[in-house]
Design a protein around this motif. Sequence first.
Motif, PDB file in Angstrom:
ATOM      1  N   GLU A 184       0.851  -1.184   0.000  1.00  0.00           N
ATOM      2  CA  GLU A 184       0.000   0.000   0.000  1.00  0.00           C
ATOM      3  C   GLU A 184       0.888   1.236   0.000  1.00  0.00           C
ATOM      4  O   GLU A 184       1.647   1.469   0.950  1.00  0.00           O
ATOM      5  N   THR A 185       0.806   2.028  -1.061  1.00  0.00           N
ATOM      6  CA  THR A 185       1.758   3.122  -1.261  1.00  0.00           C
ATOM      7  C   THR A 185       1.029   4.386  -1.694  1.00  0.00           C
ATOM      8  O   THR A 185       0.116   4.343  -2.525  1.00  0.00           O
ATOM      9  N   VAL A 186       1.471   5.524  -1.120  1.00  0.00           N
ATOM     10  CA  VAL A 186       0.972   6.842  -1.501  1.00  0.00           C
ATOM     11  C   VAL A 186       2.049   7.520  -2.355  1.00  0.00           C
ATOM     12  O   VAL A 186       3.217   7.539  -1.968  1.00  0.00           O
ATOM     13  N   VAL A 187       1.653   8.047  -3.503  1.00  0.00           N
ATOM     14  CA  VAL A 187       2.586   8.721  -4.407  1.00  0.00           C
ATOM     15  C   VAL A 187       2.288  10.214  -4.376  1.00  0.00           C
ATOM     16  O   VAL A 187       1.156  10.636  -4.645  1.00  0.00           O
ATOM     17  N   THR A 188       3.293  11.023  -4.009  1.00  0.00           N
ATOM     18  CA  THR A 188       3.120  12.480  -4.019  1.00  0.00           C
ATOM     19  C   THR A 188       3.552  13.011  -5.377  1.00  0.00           C
ATOM     20  O   THR A 188       4.646  12.705  -5.853  1.00  0.00           O
ATOM     21  N   VAL A 189       2.685  13.781  -6.024  1.00  0.00           N
ATOM     22  CA  VAL A 189       2.935  14.269  -7.380  1.00  0.00           C
ATOM     23  C   VAL A 189       2.688  15.769  -7.444  1.00  0.00           C
ATOM     24  O   VAL A 189       1.895  16.327  -6.684  1.00  0.00           O
ATOM     25  N   GLN A 190       3.398  16.409  -8.387  1.00  0.00           N
ATOM     26  CA  GLN A 190       3.193  17.845  -8.609  1.00  0.00           C
ATOM     27  C   GLN A 190       3.450  18.209 -10.066  1.00  0.00           C
ATOM     28  O   GLN A 190       2.545  18.548 -10.794  1.00  0.00           O
ATOM     29  N   PHE A 191       4.694  18.076 -10.541  1.00  0.00           N
ATOM     30  CA  PHE A 191       5.039  18.446 -11.914  1.00  0.00           C
ATOM     31  C   PHE A 191       4.525  17.375 -12.879  1.00  0.00           C
ATOM     32  O   PHE A 191       4.854  16.200 -12.753  1.00  0.00           O
ATOM     33  N   LEU A 192       3.679  17.786 -13.843  1.00  0.00           N
ATOM     34  CA  LEU A 192       3.084  16.852 -14.811  1.00  0.00           C
ATOM     35  C   LEU A 192       2.502  15.636 -14.104  1.00  0.00           C
ATOM     36  O   LEU A 192       2.707  14.480 -14.485  1.00  0.00           O
ATOM     37  N   ALA A 193       1.720  15.938 -13.063  1.00  0.00           N
ATOM     38  CA  ALA A 193       1.188  14.878 -12.201  1.00  0.00           C
ATOM     39  C   ALA A 193       0.315  13.896 -12.966  1.00  0.00           C
ATOM     40  O   ALA A 193       0.319  12.686 -12.694  1.00  0.00           O
ATOM     41  N   ALA A 194      -0.442  14.391 -13.954  1.00  0.00           N
ATOM     42  CA  ALA A 194      -1.363  13.513 -14.673  1.00  0.00           C
ATOM     43  C   ALA A 194      -0.623  12.398 -15.398  1.00  0.00           C
ATOM     44  O   ALA A 194      -1.141  11.282 -15.519  1.00  0.00           O
ATOM     45  N   LEU A 195       0.600  12.680 -15.885  1.00  0.00           N
ATOM     46  CA  LEU A 195       1.353  11.661 -16.595  1.00  0.00           C
ATOM     47  C   LEU A 195       1.735  10.500 -15.666  1.00  0.00           C
ATOM     48  O   LEU A 195       1.710   9.331 -16.063  1.00  0.00           O
ATOM     49  N   VAL A 196       2.097  10.836 -14.424  1.00  0.00           N
ATOM     50  CA  VAL A 196       2.445   9.777 -13.459  1.00  0.00           C
ATOM     51  C   VAL A 196       1.212   8.955 -13.115  1.00  0.00           C
ATOM     52  O   VAL A 196       1.246   7.705 -13.107  1.00  0.00           O
ATOM     53  N   ARG A 197       0.098   9.626 -12.846  1.00  0.00           N
ATOM     54  CA  ARG A 197      -1.135   8.904 -12.489  1.00  0.00           C
ATOM     55  C   ARG A 197      -1.602   8.020 -13.651  1.00  0.00           C
ATOM     56  O   ARG A 197      -2.016   6.878 -13.454  1.00  0.00           O
ATOM     57  N   ASN A 198      -1.541   8.557 -14.866  1.00  0.00           N
ATOM     58  CA  ASN A 198      -2.013   7.783 -16.020  1.00  0.00           C
ATOM     59  C   ASN A 198      -1.141   6.557 -16.270  1.00  0.00           C
ATOM     60  O   ASN A 198      -1.634   5.512 -16.694  1.00  0.00           O
ATOM     61  N   TYR A 199       0.161   6.677 -16.015  1.00  0.00           N
ATOM     62  CA  TYR A 199       1.055   5.546 -16.282  1.00  0.00           C
ATOM     63  C   TYR A 199       0.851   4.419 -15.275  1.00  0.00           C
ATOM     64  O   TYR A 199       0.746   3.250 -15.646  1.00  0.00           O
ATOM     65  N   PHE A 200       0.809   4.745 -13.982  1.00  0.00           N
ATOM     66  CA  PHE A 200       0.787   3.700 -12.954  1.00  0.00           C
ATOM     67  C   PHE A 200      -0.631   3.351 -12.491  1.00  0.00           C
ATOM     68  O   PHE A 200      -0.842   2.268 -11.928  1.00  0.00           O
ATOM     69  N   GLY A 201      -1.578   4.274 -12.714  1.00  0.00           N
ATOM     70  CA  GLY A 201      -2.955   3.996 -12.320  1.00  0.00           C
ATOM     71  C   GLY A 201      -3.075   3.659 -10.850  1.00  0.00           C
ATOM     72  O   GLY A 201      -2.423   4.257  -9.988  1.00  0.00           O
ATOM     73  N   ASP A 202      -3.880   2.655 -10.553  1.00  0.00           N
ATOM     74  CA  ASP A 202      -4.074   2.262  -9.146  1.00  0.00           C
ATOM     75  C   ASP A 202      -3.076   1.205  -8.686  1.00  0.00           C
ATOM     76  O   ASP A 202      -3.177   0.698  -7.570  1.00  0.00           O
ATOM     77  N   GLY A 203      -2.100   0.879  -9.556  1.00  0.00           N
ATOM     78  CA  GLY A 203      -1.049  -0.061  -9.174  1.00  0.00           C
ATOM     79  C   GLY A 203      -1.391  -1.516  -9.377  1.00  0.00           C
ATOM     80  O   GLY A 203      -0.595  -2.404  -9.045  1.00  0.00           O
TER      81      GLY A 203
END
Length: 832
Positions: free
Chosen positions: A48-67
């Motif tokens: 169970e992991t929380v990812v902190t994002v800021q710069f181009l955050a949508a790209l990180v979320r779209n790539y890894f999704g819900d894991g």
Amino acid sequence: MKAVVMAGGEGTRLRPMTANQPKPLLPLVNRPIMEHVLRLLKRHGFGETVVTVQFLAALVRNYFGDGEELGMALSYATEEVPLGTAGSVKNAEEALRDDRFLVISGDALTDIDLTDMVRFHQEKGALVTIGLKRVPNPLEFGIIIVDDEGRVRRFLEKPTWGQVFSDTVNTGIYVMEPEVLEHVAAGEPVDWSGDVFPALLAAGAPLYGYVADCYWEDVGTHESYLKAQADMLSGQVGVDLDGFEVSPGVWVAEGAEVDAEAVLKGPLYIGDYAKVEAGVELREYTVLGSNVVVKEGAFLHRAIVHDNVFVAPSTNLRGCVVGKNTDIMTGARVEEGAVIGDECVIEAEAYVSSGVKVYPFKTIEAGAVVNTSVIWESRGQRNLFGPRGVSGLVNVEITPELAVRLASAYATTLKKGSTVVTGRDVSRAARTLKRAVNSALTASAIDVRDLEATPLTVARFETGRQDAVGGIYLRTTLGDPQGVDILFFDPDGADLSQAAQRKLERVFGRQEYRRAFPGEIAELTYPPRVVETYTRDLLRRVDIGGVREAGLKIVLDCAGGVAALVLPSLLGKIGVEVLTRNAGLDEANPTETLAERMRDLERLGELVSSSRAAFGVRFDPVGERISLVDENGELVGDDRALLVMLDLVAAERRDGRVALPVTTTRVAEQVCRFHGVRVEWTSTSQDVLTKAAAQPGVIFAGDGRGGFLMPEFGGTVDGIAAFARLVGLVARTRLTLSQIDRRIPAAHLLRRSVPTPWAAKGGVMRRVVEAAGSRTVDTTDGVRVVEDDGRWVLVLPDPAEAVTHLWAEGPDADAAQALLEDWAAVVERAGS
């Protein structure tokens, strides 16, 4: 137990690779850096992991999704603005309550044993456990020192070489108890190492360091990006590679087509569905991304090629990075350290030189030779400034074009309509380059007050006196007539601080310079009566009482430099009899070699003794520093000259503080105590000494190299002001320089420089701290170790050269020599 992956960084130093994608998504052997981190977490049970994002955050979320694809549960905490390393974790607090958690960077490659680190944390009962790693060059990281139990005793973020006291650095991997977040303000930029940890350490909280025997590479530069991939291919880091090892060190992923006539020399990696034709040669540490096509006759060595790249026949790629969706056409050549951004076209027979950065969506025309970067967005660059400002060979390293870019970068850091003072020495090179500087400043909407040929001290004075926001001075490098130094001033006329230098370097590296609109082109003026103003203020603030009554005779040597422009008006008002030599401006010889300086000092001594003068003074070519000769014609060395000036000032003032660098003999303390004055020790950095001299109650400062600061007049090194002050002091004390020198105890301070590879410097400083044992250790600058009997040695890495300097002082020359030998041996062993 949950984990937090910090994935909000921009990775500006890695541009153009990060121009249009976040750093955590950069591929390392065809997997994003952050994916390697997540796989490490999963191996150690952090599902169970929380990812902190800021710069181009949508790209990180779209790539890894819900894991789900990784077999993990991922959630995201988004920062609207950058909140720093601690602020970003605080932003995820809702998901971290009531249990300890692990924090790890999403853009560093490591195989650290997280299970063992958590065990260590539990055994120690720590509030925070910091993952530590020993590295060869600790300058870019936070350094930490721990005791035998692992408890943190001291740390410092991104030190200079003079501040390095260990090679054990902060990896950015932490095990934390949830209550630590109570010490982090919500919604504000807060850093662990810069803000939270120092406060916790001061409060006595249990902070521990876990020294990991693991692989760890902060992938923050192009060099480290290439190194990390090479280390993965050679098996130095425990990560899984997709594909099949078809021969030792040669990895081929699913669906790749490799012709049997291709030459493969591993270790190397060929990505899925890549195509390598006959006649291709792939050499060590090459990585091909997915769907890459490499045509016949191409040669690749240590090349990192991202997805969907086309490499045409007869191309040559060496030690470079090629971004995704780029075409490298027939016969093109890309050299060491070059980076080609995404979706570029390098046309046939084009040549991209070493270190060039081509930003995304660019086309390099056929046959073009590209020697400078083709910019789209920012990139990082280091080491623009050296110990003498920006220095180099005239018309080789320091050209008019470079001067324009430097001045444009400086102007970009200032507000439009600001005023900058410029000046130079007598050399033709400085005159030519200053014209380039003036043009760049006015073209950037910065008004310029050009002092033309003037002493450096006057340029500093005029910058601080007027409403100027800074200044630029150009001079011939001392001792090298082929070199030139470009000095940048702050609003007080002092050298730019390290923070201001870094800001200028960032703008210079991006090459995004501001230009004025036609109606905003600024003015270039030549202010009148600057020397008269300088002389008037100097005589008003520096005490020259008693000079006329003393009837002093002095011999001056202007070294053919610009001090001769000020001294005539000054000397007439002081009221001394003067014999002057080398007073003409010598454009052909604007500097002096050591042999020439010693020859002229010898001649100065002869003139002083034969004319029965009180003393002699020789200025350097820009009037910044002075050398002294006593009434007997004997040279007073720089170390003794500092003590003589200190004794005179302290004897007259009888109160206050003096600022001296830590390399100064401790005889200075004896002199100060005798006269009721206190010493404030500073680092050897000129800007630090300048800041110390500007503090209330400071009556004198000197750097031990002929540079003296007279706080009553100005906050910078000033040879002309020091001369005027010395004349007044000698006149009133009625003692000769040799008499003053004789009443000061002898100093036995020795110095040696030991060659030290850059990669070994951090280890050297750690070894010195360890060897100090229970002795008193001072880390004001470098590491100063004080023996029980008062002897001391200072070990200080050179910031610009591969050497370590040592100073040792004892009650006599033999004791100092023995101490120097002992510690030089420590440094040599640690650096071998």
